[in-house]
Design an enzyme around this catalytic site. Sequence first.
Site, PDB file in Angstrom:
ATOM      1  N   SER A 114       0.841  -1.202   0.000  1.00  0.00           N
ATOM      2  CA  SER A 114       0.000   0.000   0.000  1.00  0.00           C
ATOM      3  C   SER A 114       0.870   1.244   0.000  1.00  0.00           C
ATOM      4  CB  SER A 114      -0.896   0.000   1.242  1.00  0.00           C
ATOM      5  OG  SER A 114      -1.565   1.235   1.399  1.00  0.00           O
ATOM      6  N   TYR A 144      -1.641   0.040  10.354  1.00  0.00           N
ATOM      7  CA  TYR A 144      -1.760  -0.472   8.989  1.00  0.00           C
ATOM      8  C   TYR A 144      -0.554  -0.046   8.145  1.00  0.00           C
ATOM      9  CZ  TYR A 144      -3.656  -1.149   4.280  1.00  0.00           C
ATOM     10  OH  TYR A 144      -3.850  -1.528   2.976  1.00  0.00           O
TER      11      TYR A 144
END
Length: 276
Positions: A136, A149
Amino acid sequence: MLLRDRHVLLTGATGTIGSALAAALAGRGARLSLVARGEEALHGLAHRTGGVAVPGDLTLADTPASVLAAAEAALGPVDVVLHNAGVEVLDELADVDLEAVRQAVLLNLVAPLVLTRLALPSMLRRGRGHVVAVSSLAGVATFPGLAVYGASKAGLTHAMAGLRAELRGTPLRVTTAELGPVDSPMMGRIGTHPPTAAAFARALRLHVLRTLDPEEAASAVVTAVERDRPHVRRPRRAAPLAAVAGAPRTLVRAVLTGIPTATAARAVDDGQGLRR
């Protein structure tokens, strides 16, 4: 690596990106072992894509070995391991639930490392294999509320860079996909946390980011695998930022040029890993 008739083990198969990846891989003629926790959705996806359902919770210690064994029993040696399973943690670090932290790190980082470790020996013996990690842009620079995250995804990206360095001189390849926001339930959940939602909204207004369609993201990943690209970064407008963040790794690759790796040396000594 051309994907026709190749055995792809896809984790997180029933999620928004996972389902799009499964469809894209099936469209390229890949043989699919599909891994996810929810059995009903998984069997439905397997039926639609002609794949094999391999249910499993990758946060459990024994699951990576069991899903790999089940996949190989069904379809033979795995040619591509595509790590897509992941979960977000949406909260300030001062308030985040500790079990949520543990689960996110286990699924987003530990499981891909363990599953890769288990798959690599067979790939090296056969002289063919590809490891793919869906990471990501949050691993490049993250927003408030996504510290856990972002940390797990940064770790995944960094681990793939290290693996790529270790596999120099072998036919195996590594692809890291650093993706921005994808139209998905995850983005809907992010909208419930005001600081994170505000940060994404501003990035979208400034055209630093745009929301990707799942099919667009999946197509970019699959194309990168077939073209043996080390990186795929979407949206393209954010790719320069990711490339700048990855500059130290690029420098290290240049420094390591010509330096033999232990993995490549073992493959040559054993007469393995010499085919493409």
